[in-house]
Scaffold this active site. Sequence first.
Site, PDB file in Angstrom:
ATOM      1  N   SER A  63       0.819  -1.216   0.000  1.00  0.00           N
ATOM      2  CA  SER A  63       0.000   0.000   0.000  1.00  0.00           C
ATOM      3  C   SER A  63       0.847   1.257   0.000  1.00  0.00           C
ATOM      4  CB  SER A  63      -0.872   0.065   1.263  1.00  0.00           C
ATOM      5  OG  SER A  63      -1.944  -0.799   1.170  1.00  0.00           O
ATOM      6  N   ASN A  76      -0.547   4.555  10.835  1.00  0.00           N
ATOM      7  CA  ASN A  76      -1.542   4.945  11.854  1.00  0.00           C
ATOM      8  C   ASN A  76      -1.169   4.248  13.157  1.00  0.00           C
ATOM      9  OD1 ASN A  76      -2.540   2.525  10.096  1.00  0.00           O
ATOM     10  ND2 ASN A  76      -3.506   2.246  12.097  1.00  0.00           N
ATOM     11  N   MET A 119      -1.956  -6.620   7.294  1.00  0.00           N
ATOM     12  CA  MET A 119      -2.733  -7.703   6.676  1.00  0.00           C
ATOM     13  C   MET A 119      -1.996  -8.356   5.507  1.00  0.00           C
ATOM     14  SD  MET A 119      -6.290  -5.566   6.504  1.00  0.00           S
ATOM     15  CE  MET A 119      -6.798  -4.492   7.854  1.00  0.00           C
TER      16      MET A 119
HETATM   17  N1  HPA Z   1      -4.077  -2.758  11.036  1.00  0.00           N
HETATM   18  C1  HPA Z   1      -3.945  -3.653  10.048  1.00  0.00           C
HETATM   19  N2  HPA Z   1      -3.422  -3.359   8.865  1.00  0.00           N
HETATM   20  C2  HPA Z   1      -3.010  -2.104   8.660  1.00  0.00           C
HETATM   21  C3  HPA Z   1      -3.124  -1.112   9.651  1.00  0.00           C
HETATM   22  C4  HPA Z   1      -3.684  -1.458  10.910  1.00  0.00           C
HETATM   23  O1  HPA Z   1      -3.820  -0.640  11.840  1.00  0.00           O
HETATM   24  N3  HPA Z   1      -2.621   0.024   9.112  1.00  0.00           N
HETATM   25  C5  HPA Z   1      -2.211  -0.273   7.860  1.00  0.00           C
HETATM   26  N4  HPA Z   1      -2.450  -1.557   7.579  1.00  0.00           N
END
Ligand code: HPA
Length: 281
Positions: A35, A240, A216
């Site tokens: 991503s 995040n 993930m």
């Molecule tokens: N959790 C799971 N996958 C993610 C997250 C998260 O907080 N942020 C980016 N991919």
Amino acid sequence: MAEERPTPESLDRAAAAVPQSWFDFRPDIGVILGSGWGRTVLQRPFVDRIPYSDIPGLGASTVQGHAGEVRLLESGARRAVVFCGRRHFYEGAGWGPVVLPVEIMRRLGVRDILLTNAAGAVNPSLRPGDLLLVTDHVNTTGLNPLQGPVLPGWGTRFPDQSEVYSKSRALEIKGLAADLGITLHEGIYAFTSGPCFETPAEIRAYHIWQADAVGMSTVPEAIVANAIGMHVAAVSCITNMAAGISGQRLTHSEVMESTEAAAEKMGRLVAAIIADSAAGI
Ligand code: HPA
């Protein structure tokens, strides 16, 4: 679920879509960009490209932020095969699209693989925009792409996982980051199946399990690459704070915005890793 697991025949069909010139190219490194990481190489000149939709069983990514094509690149004397965009198990198409890039790399002779992703911070000292070198993982899912018969070239029935992420590659990547003035954190990545983000209770549990980041992806490809005998490296962009840490709700747009903000340093690090590939082998 369509094609739960790849078969020797489905792998052969995918490989047949790769032209002979790619096998002659002999890449030094294979890269899967997760991503927000695609942008880091999509602007660079390339030698050749194949859209995922032309590779049977790979198909187009269904996730925003995941381009869907594989490119050959040259950087100085180094050659790379770069999958721009990844398929995830949560897309519901089984393991085939997730692990096909690793199998194509194996057939191209790749020994050194770099996996990148976006991840949430479980360790509260991390911040969005930080880069984290993955030193190990916790597979929270019980899912495993090696379940079923051992596929040709995929190692043994019970692969050792004492060092999935190559310590020597990690040392080199830390050196490259230091030379570039990029702070590279290190930590353990917890793999969740998605597609929902985690609950705060799950994140507290992963914290107790020593995880620093959560995401993930990446672990299925790392499991297969390790079983095959490749040297694996993985880098996360923290996008995040994981659920419950900051009290904010989580969205995919926040993930995209954070990778956008960190894209310049992500691009410099990936370019340096490609340019340095083969050095450690
Ligand atoms: N959790 C799971 N996958 C993610 C997250 C998260 O907080 N942020 C980016 N991919």
